[in-house]
Design an enzyme around this catalytic site. Structure first.
Site, PDB file in Angstrom:
ATOM      1  N   LYS A 195       5.929  -4.286  -3.764  1.00 60.22           N
ATOM      2  CA  LYS A 195       7.357  -4.056  -3.569  1.00 60.22           C
ATOM      3  C   LYS A 195       7.785  -4.239  -2.110  1.00 60.22           C
ATOM      4  CE  LYS A 195      11.381  -2.611  -5.051  1.00 60.22           C
ATOM      5  NZ  LYS A 195      12.119  -3.618  -5.832  1.00 60.22           N
ATOM      6  N   GLU A 223       8.456 -14.794 -10.719  1.00 61.33           N
ATOM      7  CA  GLU A 223       7.645 -13.631 -10.367  1.00 61.33           C
ATOM      8  C   GLU A 223       7.293 -12.779 -11.580  1.00 61.33           C
ATOM      9  OE1 GLU A 223       9.468 -10.762  -7.657  1.00 61.33           O
ATOM     10  OE2 GLU A 223      11.441 -11.236  -8.426  1.00 61.33           O
ATOM     11  N   ASN A 239      -2.444   1.969   5.537  1.00 62.62           N
ATOM     12  CA  ASN A 239      -1.504   0.925   5.124  1.00 62.62           C
ATOM     13  C   ASN A 239      -1.196   0.086   6.352  1.00 62.62           C
ATOM     14  OD1 ASN A 239       0.640  -0.620   4.199  1.00 62.62           O
ATOM     15  ND2 ASN A 239       2.137   1.042   4.395  1.00 62.62           N
ATOM     16  N   GLY A 240      -1.349  -1.230   6.245  1.00 61.68           N
ATOM     17  CA  GLY A 240      -1.040  -2.097   7.376  1.00 61.68           C
ATOM     18  C   GLY A 240      -2.192  -3.037   7.675  1.00 61.68           C
ATOM     19  N   GLU A 256      18.131 -17.114  -7.418  1.00 64.94           N
ATOM     20  CA  GLU A 256      17.682 -15.765  -7.762  1.00 64.94           C
ATOM     21  C   GLU A 256      17.149 -15.729  -9.206  1.00 64.94           C
ATOM     22  OE1 GLU A 256      16.936 -13.272  -6.181  1.00 64.94           O
ATOM     23  OE2 GLU A 256      17.033 -11.568  -7.533  1.00 64.94           O
ATOM     24  N   LYS A 259      13.299 -14.706 -10.261  1.00 63.50           N
ATOM     25  CA  LYS A 259      12.979 -13.663 -11.229  1.00 63.50           C
ATOM     26  C   LYS A 259      12.009 -14.193 -12.279  1.00 63.50           C
ATOM     27  CE  LYS A 259      14.028 -10.792  -9.539  1.00 63.50           C
ATOM     28  NZ  LYS A 259      14.781 -10.658  -8.323  1.00 63.50           N
ATOM     29  N   TRP A 282      -2.577  -2.741  -1.796  1.00 67.48           N
ATOM     30  CA  TRP A 282      -2.200  -4.147  -1.945  1.00 67.48           C
ATOM     31  C   TRP A 282      -3.084  -4.864  -0.939  1.00 67.48           C
ATOM     32  CZ3 TRP A 282      -0.130  -8.143   0.986  1.00 67.48           C
ATOM     33  CH2 TRP A 282       0.372  -9.228   0.256  1.00 67.48           C
ATOM     34  N   ARG A 335       4.057  -0.070  -4.951  1.00 68.84           N
ATOM     35  CA  ARG A 335       3.726  -0.563  -3.610  1.00 68.84           C
ATOM     36  C   ARG A 335       2.436  -1.373  -3.578  1.00 68.84           C
ATOM     37  NH1 ARG A 335       6.754   2.022   0.367  1.00 68.84           N
ATOM     38  NH2 ARG A 335       5.264   1.250   1.896  1.00 68.84           N
ATOM     39  N   CYS A 358       0.846  -1.199   0.000  1.00 68.50           N
ATOM     40  CA  CYS A 358       0.000   0.000   0.000  1.00 68.50           C
ATOM     41  C   CYS A 358       0.887   1.257   0.000  1.00 68.50           C
ATOM     42  CB  CYS A 358      -0.954   0.099   1.170  1.00 68.50           C
ATOM     43  SG  CYS A 358      -2.147  -1.233   1.237  1.00 68.50           S
ATOM     44  N   HIS A 414      20.100 -36.447  -7.009  1.00 64.86           N
ATOM     45  CA  HIS A 414      19.430 -36.988  -5.825  1.00 64.86           C
ATOM     46  C   HIS A 414      17.914 -36.829  -5.905  1.00 64.86           C
ATOM     47  CE1 HIS A 414      23.270 -37.750  -3.929  1.00 64.86           C
ATOM     48  NE2 HIS A 414      23.637 -36.517  -4.272  1.00 64.86           N
TER      49      HIS A 414
HETATM   50  C1  AGP Z   1      12.226 -10.064  -5.427  1.00 67.74           C
HETATM   51  O1  AGP Z   1      12.330  -9.625  -6.712  1.00 67.74           O
HETATM   52  C2  AGP Z   1      11.286  -9.314  -4.562  1.00 67.74           C
HETATM   53  N1  AGP Z   1      11.308  -7.936  -4.722  1.00 67.74           N
HETATM   54  C3  AGP Z   1      11.273  -9.795  -3.107  1.00 67.74           C
HETATM   55  O2  AGP Z   1      11.651 -11.128  -3.029  1.00 67.74           O
HETATM   56  C4  AGP Z   1      12.122  -8.959  -2.107  1.00 67.74           C
HETATM   57  O3  AGP Z   1      13.480  -9.178  -2.310  1.00 67.74           O
HETATM   58  C5  AGP Z   1      11.694  -9.331  -0.694  1.00 67.74           C
HETATM   59  O4  AGP Z   1      10.325  -9.086  -0.526  1.00 67.74           O
HETATM   60  C6  AGP Z   1      12.466  -8.563   0.351  1.00 67.74           C
HETATM   61  O5  AGP Z   1      12.243  -7.190   0.266  1.00 67.74           O
HETATM   62  P1  AGP Z   1      13.158  -6.178   1.029  1.00 67.74           P
HETATM   63  O6  AGP Z   1      14.523  -6.296   0.473  1.00 67.74           O
HETATM   64  O7  AGP Z   1      12.547  -4.819   0.788  1.00 67.74           O
HETATM   65  O8  AGP Z   1      13.115  -6.559   2.478  1.00 67.74           O
END
Ligand code: AGP
Length: 625
Positions: free
Chosen positions: A620, A501, A108-109, A494, A498, A82, A31, A2, A517
Site C-alpha cells: 500500500k 494491478e 521498515n525501510g 486509472e 486498476k 514487503w 502494508r 512493511c 497513431h
Molecule cells: C494504485 O491503486 C496504488 N495504490 C498506487 O498506484 C498508489 O496510488 C501510489 O503508490 C501512490 O501512493 P500514495 O498516494 O500513498 O502516495
C-alpha cells in the site's frame, strides 16, 4: 511498505501481547504480505519468536502450533514484510534476533550502508543468518550492549549509538528480554506513531495498528527515538536530547477499518466513495472562501506563483493529471504533471515562484517525499494533498489539504483517488480565489457542483450488477484497452492501472485521438476496448470525436464497453455493452466515470480467483525509491 506493531501493557489488566500484536498486524496487512513475525517477552528474561514466509495466516498457524497464544506476556512486537533485501523466506522474515536470543528488532525501510556494516560485523565474528539489510541492526545492538564500550548494559545508549550508524530510511522497534518493561524505537524517513492507551502504550507504522485500543496518538518527528512503557513515553533525538511529540486524536474508528459485511475492503471502499467526496469537501468553504487545512504561506505567496508542478505516483498521479485540467482552466497558471520518481532526477526549473502540488494518500511515498524535498531545497513552495494526518509529506509542506477518505485498507486506491480528485479541484479553486481569477460566486457554484457529485457517485454505484455481468464476458481475456479524451484520458489510465494491478491483465489507457497513431494496430477480433464518453450536452465537439473513435475500433473487430452519460443514445449502435453514468459538469465527470472501472477490475479479479485486497508484489505505501 512493511508494517510494524509494538505494545507494552500491564499484566493482569491489559490483553496478552501475542494476540494483540497479531490483531494489529492483521490491520496492517495491506502494508505488505511477503512474511510476518512476532516476538513477545515473558518478563523473566525469556523471549518467544515466531516468523513465517507468506501471509499472516501462516504466522497465526505457527503461533497456534507453538502454543504461543497462551504465552504470558504484555510486551511484544510484530512485523509484516514487503521484501526489499532478500527473498520472502522464513529466515528473512522479521523479527531478527541476536545470537543470545535477548534482543529482537523489526525494521521498515532500507539501510543503505548495510553492506559496509555487515562486512564490519562479519569481521568481528558475527554470523548473519539472513540476506536482509535489517539483520545487521540487531547485531550492531548486541555489539554495543554487550561490548566493552561506554554503551555496555544500556539499551538506551546502545539504540542511540546504532541509530547514528545507520544511513537510509528506517523505523526500527527494539525489544530486549532483560528490559521487558519497555520497547524502544527510532525513525528516519519512514513512519511511526505512538498510541496512548489505558495502562498500555502502542507503536505502529500507522494508527490502524492500535485503533482498537485508543484514538489518542503522538506523531514523531524526523530522527526521533521513543521509549514506551505501560505508563507513558519519552522521545529524544539521536543525540539524546528530550523533545516533545505532537499529540493528535484519530478521527476514525475500528469500524471504519473493518470490512462491514463486504467480501473485500476494496468493495467497501468503492461503496464509501460518496462519503469520501462529501467528507473531503466538508468545512473547506467558509464564508464564501475556500480554506486549506494548513497554510504556512500567504495568499500573496500564492499570487506570486508563475508555474505549478504536480508530483505524485500511480493513482495519485492520475488524479494529478486532472488537477492540471482544472487549475489551468481556472487560474491560467501553467501546470506540469510529473511522476515523482522522475521529477527529482531531471533539472526542472524551480524557485520561489513555483508551486509543487504533492499528492499522496499515505503521505509517506518515498518518491513523492523526495520530490518535494528536492523542490523545497530550491525554494519552491509545496502544497500537499494527503489522506494521512501528520504523515511526513504534509509535515514537510508549506500548505496542506487533507482528504477525508478514511482508512483505505485495500492496496488498490479507490476512495482515496476520488477524494484526491475532489481535493485537487479545491486547490484549484483556492488558487483561483487567491489570484482573483474566479469571483466568489463562481467558486461557490463550482463547490456546489462538487457537493452534488456525492449523490451522482451513489447513483453510479447502482451499476454494480450491470458491471459484474459485463465483467463475466471478459474475465478470461488477456488484454484490455481503455480510451478517453481530455479528462477522460486520466480516467482511462486509472481504469487500466486498476485492471493491471488487481486482475494481472495487460491493460493500457490511451488518449482516444492517439489510437490511430499506433496503438490501433493492437486491435483484433474481440479485444475489449473500454470507452469513456464525454457528455454530448456539455462537450458536444469532444463527444462527436469520440463517437468516431468508437466506430473506428468497432470496425476493427474490438468489443466496445462504453461508459456513457444517461440519455446519450448516440452511442447505442457502437456499444456492445453500456454502463450509464449521471450527467455532470465535464471537469467533474471523472468522479463518476472512474467508479465502474474500479468495479470492473475488482469483479474480473474475483472471477479470476485473485485476492482483490492484496494484489501480488504490491504494497500500500511504497516507502522505498
Ligand atoms: C494504485 O491503486 C496504488 N495504490 C498506487 O498506484 C498508489 O496510488 C501510489 O503508490 C501512490 O501512493 P500514495 O498516494 O500513498 O502516495
Amino acid at each position: 511498505m512493511c508494517g510494524i506493531v509494538g505494545y507494552v501493557g500491564t499484566p493482569g489488566k491489559t490483553p496478552s501481547a501475542v494476540g494483540l500484536v497479531l490483531d494489529g498486524l492483521r490491520r496492517m496487512e495491506y502494508r505488505g504480505y511477503d512474511s510476518a513475525g512476532i516476538a513477545a517477552l515473558d518478563g523473566k528474561g525469556g523471549m518467544a519468536v515466531e516468523k513465517r514466509a507468506g501471509r499472516l495466516d501462516n504466522l497465526a498457524e505457527a503461533v497456534e502450533d507453538a502454543n504461543l497464544n497462551n504465552y504470558e506476556s504484555t510486551t511484544g512486537l510484530g512485523h509484516i514484510r514487503w521484501a526489499t533485501h532478500g527473498r520472502p523466506t522464513d529466515v528473512n522474515a522479521h523479527p531478527h534476533v541476536d545470537s543470545d536470543n535477548k534482543i529482537a528488532i523489526v525494521h521498515n525501510g532500507i539501510i543503505e550502508n548495510f553492506a559496509v556494516l555487515r562486512a564490519e560485523l562479519e569481521a568481528d565474528g558475527f554470523g548473519l543468518r539472513s540476506d536482509t539489510d535489517s539483520e545487521t541492526i540487531v547485531h550492531l545492538l548486541h555489539r554495543e550492549y554487550y561490548g566493552d564500550g561506554e554503551n555496555r548494559g544500556s539499551i538506551d545508549k546502545s539504540v542511540r549509538a546504532v541509530a547514528n550508524m545507520l544511513e537510509g530510511a528506517f523505523t526500527i522497534v527494539i525489544a530486549h528480554a532483560d528490559h521487558p518493561d519497555r520497547l524502544l524505537a527510532c525513525r528516519r524517513n519512514t513512519p511511526l506513531v505512538v498510541g496512548i492507551g489505558e495502562d498500555a502504550m502502542f507503536l505502529g507504522s500507522d494508527v490502524a495498528a492500535f485503533i482498537e485500543y485508543t484514538r489518542q496518538a503522538v506523531e514523531l518527528g524526523q530522527d526521533n527515538i521513543v521509549t514506551i512503557t505501560k505508563d507513558g513515553y519519552t522521545i529524544t533525538d539521536f543525540a539524546g536530547t528530550e523533545i516533545e511529540g505532537r499529540p493528535f486524536t484519530i478521527d476514525w474508528d475500528l469500524e471504519a477499518a473493518e470490512k462491514d459485511g463486504y467480501d473485500y475492503f476494496m468493495l467497501k471502499e468503492i461503496a464509501e466513495q460518496p462519503h469520501a467526496i462529501a467528507d473531503t469537501l466538508r468545512g473547506h468553504l467558509h464564508n464564501g472562501r475556500i480554506v486549506l487545512d494548513e497554510q504556512r504561506i500567504t495568499d500573496e505567496d500564492l499570487r506570486q506563483i508563475e508555474k505549478i508542478f504536480v508530483v505524485a505516483c500511480g493513482s495519485a498521479y492520475h488524479s494529478g493529471m486532472l488537477a492540471k485540467y482544472a487549475i489551468e482552466h481556472w487560474t491560467r497558471v501553467p501546470v506540469e504533471i510529473e511522476l515523482a520518481s522522475e521529477f527529482r532526477y531531471r533539472d526542472a526549473v524551480l524557485g520561489p515562484d513555483t508551486l509543487v502540488l504533492a499528492i499522496s494518500q499515505s503521505g509517506e511515498t518515498a518518491d513523492t517525499l523526495e520530490a518535494l524535498r528536492h523542490a523545497r531545497a530550491q525554494k519552491a513552495r509545496v502544497l500537499a494533498i494527503c489522506n494521512t494526518n501528520g504523515a511526513q509529506i504534509p509535515r514537510e509542506s508549506d500548505a496542506v489539504l487533507y482528504t477525508h477518505a478514511g482508512p483505505e485498507i485495500a492496496v488498490a486506491s479507490t476512495k482515496s483517488f476520488l477524494a484526491q480528485v475532489t481535493a485537487n479541484y479545491l486547490v484549484g479553486l483556492a488558487l483561483a480565489q487567491a489570484r482573483g481569477t474566479k469571483y466568489a460566486e463562481e467558486v461557490e457554484e463550482i463547490f456546489q457542483d462538487l457537493e452534488n457529485m456525492s449523490a451522482k457517485v451513489e447513483k453510479t454505484l447502482e451499476q454494480w450488477d450491470n458491471v459484474n455481468e459485463i465483467a463475466g464476458h471478459f474475465a478470461q481475456n488477456d488484454t484490455m484497452l481503455f480510451i478517453g479524451r481530455n479528462v477522460g484520458y486520466p480516467v482511462a489510465l486509472e481504469g487500466a492501472l486498476k485492471l493491471k494491478e488487481l486482475a494481472y491483465i495487460h491493460a493500457e489507457g490511451f488518449p482516444a485521438g492517439e489510437l490511430k497513431h499506433g496503438p490501433i494496430a493492437l486491435l483484433e477480433e474481440g479485444v475489449p476496448v473500454i470507452v469513456i464518453m464525454p457528455s454530448p450536452k456539455r462537450h458536444p465537439l469532444l463527444h462527436s470525436k469520440m463517437v468516431s473513435n468508437v466506430q473506428e475500433v468497432q470496425a476493427r473487430g474490438a468489443t466496445t464497453i462504453v461508459i456513457a452519460e444517461e440519455g446519450d443514445d448516440s452511442v447505442i449502435p457502437f456499444a456492445d455493452h453500456i454502463v450509464r453514468i449521471p450527467e455532470c459538469p465535464s471537469l467533474l465527470q471523472p468522479l463518476v466515470a472512474t467508479v465502474p472501472l474500479q468495479m470492473l477490475a475488482a469483479e474480473i479479479a474475483t472471477q479470476r480467483g485473485y485476492d482483490v485486497d492484496k494484489p501480488r508484489n504490491l504494497a500500500k505505501s511504497v516507502t522505498v525509491e
